[in-house]
Design a protein around this motif. Structure first.
Motif, PDB file in Angstrom:
ATOM      1  N   PHE A  33       0.837  -1.209   0.000  1.00  0.00           N
ATOM      2  CA  PHE A  33       0.000   0.000   0.000  1.00  0.00           C
ATOM      3  C   PHE A  33       0.865   1.250   0.000  1.00  0.00           C
ATOM      4  O   PHE A  33       0.608   2.206  -0.727  1.00  0.00           O
ATOM      5  CB  PHE A  33      -0.914   0.013   1.240  1.00  0.00           C
ATOM      6  N   GLU A  34       1.894   1.252   0.848  1.00  0.00           N
ATOM      7  CA  GLU A  34       2.724   2.456   0.994  1.00  0.00           C
ATOM      8  C   GLU A  34       3.427   2.808  -0.313  1.00  0.00           C
ATOM      9  O   GLU A  34       3.450   3.971  -0.729  1.00  0.00           O
ATOM     10  CB  GLU A  34       3.743   2.241   2.114  1.00  0.00           C
ATOM     11  N   HIS A  35       3.997   1.816  -0.985  1.00  0.00           N
ATOM     12  CA  HIS A  35       4.704   2.085  -2.242  1.00  0.00           C
ATOM     13  C   HIS A  35       3.746   2.636  -3.307  1.00  0.00           C
ATOM     14  O   HIS A  35       4.056   3.622  -3.997  1.00  0.00           O
ATOM     15  CB  HIS A  35       5.358   0.806  -2.762  1.00  0.00           C
ATOM     16  N   VAL A  36       2.593   1.988  -3.457  1.00  0.00           N
ATOM     17  CA  VAL A  36       1.666   2.386  -4.525  1.00  0.00           C
ATOM     18  C   VAL A  36       1.053   3.754  -4.236  1.00  0.00           C
ATOM     19  O   VAL A  36       0.992   4.626  -5.124  1.00  0.00           O
ATOM     20  CB  VAL A  36       0.567   1.317  -4.702  1.00  0.00           C
ATOM     21  N   GLU A  37       0.629   3.972  -3.013  1.00  0.00           N
ATOM     22  CA  GLU A  37      -0.020   5.244  -2.701  1.00  0.00           C
ATOM     23  C   GLU A  37       0.992   6.397  -2.703  1.00  0.00           C
ATOM     24  O   GLU A  37       0.651   7.519  -3.076  1.00  0.00           O
ATOM     25  CB  GLU A  37      -0.747   5.132  -1.362  1.00  0.00           C
ATOM     26  N   ARG A  38       2.216   6.127  -2.323  1.00  0.00           N
ATOM     27  CA  ARG A  38       3.252   7.164  -2.387  1.00  0.00           C
ATOM     28  C   ARG A  38       3.516   7.579  -3.835  1.00  0.00           C
ATOM     29  O   ARG A  38       3.869   8.732  -4.112  1.00  0.00           O
ATOM     30  CB  ARG A  38       4.541   6.656  -1.738  1.00  0.00           C
ATOM     31  N   ALA A  39       3.314   6.656  -4.753  1.00  0.00           N
ATOM     32  CA  ALA A  39       3.530   6.954  -6.173  1.00  0.00           C
ATOM     33  C   ALA A  39       2.290   7.567  -6.825  1.00  0.00           C
ATOM     34  O   ALA A  39       2.290   7.825  -8.033  1.00  0.00           O
ATOM     35  CB  ALA A  39       3.917   5.676  -6.917  1.00  0.00           C
ATOM     36  N   GLY A  40       1.238   7.769  -6.044  1.00  0.00           N
ATOM     37  CA  GLY A  40       0.025   8.364  -6.595  1.00  0.00           C
ATOM     38  C   GLY A  40      -0.922   7.362  -7.190  1.00  0.00           C
ATOM     39  O   GLY A  40      -1.805   7.717  -7.985  1.00  0.00           O
TER      40      GLY A  40
END
Length: 430
Positions: free
Chosen positions: A75-82
């Protein structure tokens, strides 16, 4: 690599890696995003007795980290990338999906490949216990303590024999969830989460050559697994239920409701398109037969709807929901509903033409979503090994004729094929 762009005209390319992973690329430069969709050919139908709910529990575990991704790191990687992401479990499959800026394609593929290849290494008893509790709470909230929430449990038991893979619900039982061990989770992963039991689709602003190169880069070294075992239980159980069956439930619900299931041909059967149009005519929208008759004319129902599920294990389900008024008599409502089933044998050319137009419009609207397009491509590849079916959707709808819809009504809407769950409010309607 092959390309398909007939029919609706979506460019579709596919390849298969040496480990059996099928990869579909659907380039669309309209927006600078990519929709990544990964289907695994495993769902609740693959669960063994005593292990119901396992496919869904495992979907939760897939978000608990892998060898190179921390817990909640996906979740953190994907949401950080928008981007956005999620997963879902169904009778016949489990899917995982992300929508990301196009330049983040490698990020999405790395995350999916890491949990396909290295999820077991990160599993712990603490994570299993935690996610088991999450799933059990989901069952309490969405099924056990939700008005009408247990309809599918009762309907599936009426429609399918105890040894059929659709006899139990996707959410499973509390007892089976409690029995799941860490060894069970690892065995489930090694059996079903293998490249040769998966389809990876990328739709969006990425050339097919780049998609296939990235797929090879992130998934190519993962080993091929054993072929998954056959679906357990008895799939060939006959075309119809054999009688009208009914379960009456006195529950804490606000209004009387009927939930009706009818056994229909599987999604893979050529007759399914006609079944889908029959459901459209019967119960989709305010111009449908059920809405016109039960809601507007007879005024014995507040709502009425019908739709067909695209299931594959020997048969599928046509679902009908009708909710009455506080004073509605359930027997009278059922009689009126069944009269509409019987009348479908005389459906008219005009109704079928209208249904074709509405179904085509619905499909075209849904395909505007890049994520939905990727999901359909994964579905057609998993079930038919043919992503090009996406482009022939409208021609299949257009080919359905009135007599085919009438035949569906005669063969599958009769009294020998009706399962009914009837909800009666405890102490009278409120």
């Amino acid at each position: 690599m092959s390309g398909v762009d007939e029919g609706l005209g979506f460019p579709i390319h596919r390849t298969t890696l040496s480990n059996g992973l099928r990869v579909v690329a659907a380039p669309d430069p309209s927006f600078p995003v990519v929709a990544i969709n990964l289907w695994y050919g495993v769902g609740s139908k693959d669960e063994r007795p005593g292990r119901t709910g396992f496919a869904h529990l495992f979907e939760h575990m897939m978000f608990q980290g892998s060898a190179h991704v921390s817990k909640n790191g996906h979740f953190e990687h994907v949401e950080r990338a928008g981007g956005s992401l999620n997963g879902s479990t169904w009778f016949d499959r489990t899917n995982y999906y992300e929508t990301l800026p196009a330049h983040q394609l490698d990020l999405g593929l790395w995350l999916e490949s890491d949990r396909m290849g290295f999820m077991v290494e990160a599993m712990t008893q603490e994570k299993l216990d935690n996610q088991r509790d999450v799933v059990k709470n989901e069952k309490r909230q969405r099924y056990d303590n939700q008005p009408y929430g247990d309809w599918d449990e009762h309907l599936q038991q009426l429609m399918w024999p105890s040894d059929h893979p659709y006899h139990h619900t996707v959410i499973g039982s509390m007892e089976d969830l409690d029995a799941a061990s860490l060894d069970d989770v690892a065995a489930f992963f090694r059996t079903y989460y293998v490249p040769n039991n998966a389809v990876l689709t990328v739709a969006g602003d990425a050339p097919p050559e780049a998609v296939f190169a990235a797929a090879e880069r992130w998934f190519g070294e993962l080993p091929r697994g054993e072929d998954p075992p056959p679906v357990p239980g008895r799939v060939d159980v006959g075309a119809v239920i054999g009688s009208t069956r009914r379960t009456d439930l006195d529950r804490d619900v606000p209004l009387p409701r009927l939930v009706v299931g009818l056994r229909i041909p599987p999604f893979t059967d050529p007759r399914f398109e006609a079944v889908d149009l029959a459901a459209q005519i019967l119960g989709q929208g305010r111009g449908s037969r059920l809405y016109r008759s039960l809601v507007r004319e007879q005024r014995i129902a507040r709502t009425a709807s019908a739709f067909a599920l695209p299931l594959t294990a020997g048969g599928s389900t046509l679902l009908v929901f009708v909710t009455g008024y506080p004073e509605t008599d359930l027997d009278a409502l059922q009689a009126a509903l069944f009269a509409e089933f019987d009348a479908m044998a005389e459906v008219t050319d005009a109704e079928v033409e209208r249904a074709r137009v509405l179904a085509a419009a619905r499909e075209v609207r849904s395909l505007e979503s890049m994520a939905h397009r990727a999901d359909l491509l994964s579905m057609y590849t998993t079930i038919f090994d043919d992503p090009g079916r996406l482009n022939t959707t409208l021609s299949r709808i257009d080919a359905v004729r009135t007599e085919q819809v009438r035949a569906v009504a005669r063969d599958f809407l009769g009294a020998d094929n009706r399962a009914v769950v009837a909800y009666r409010p405890e102490g009278g309607a409120r």
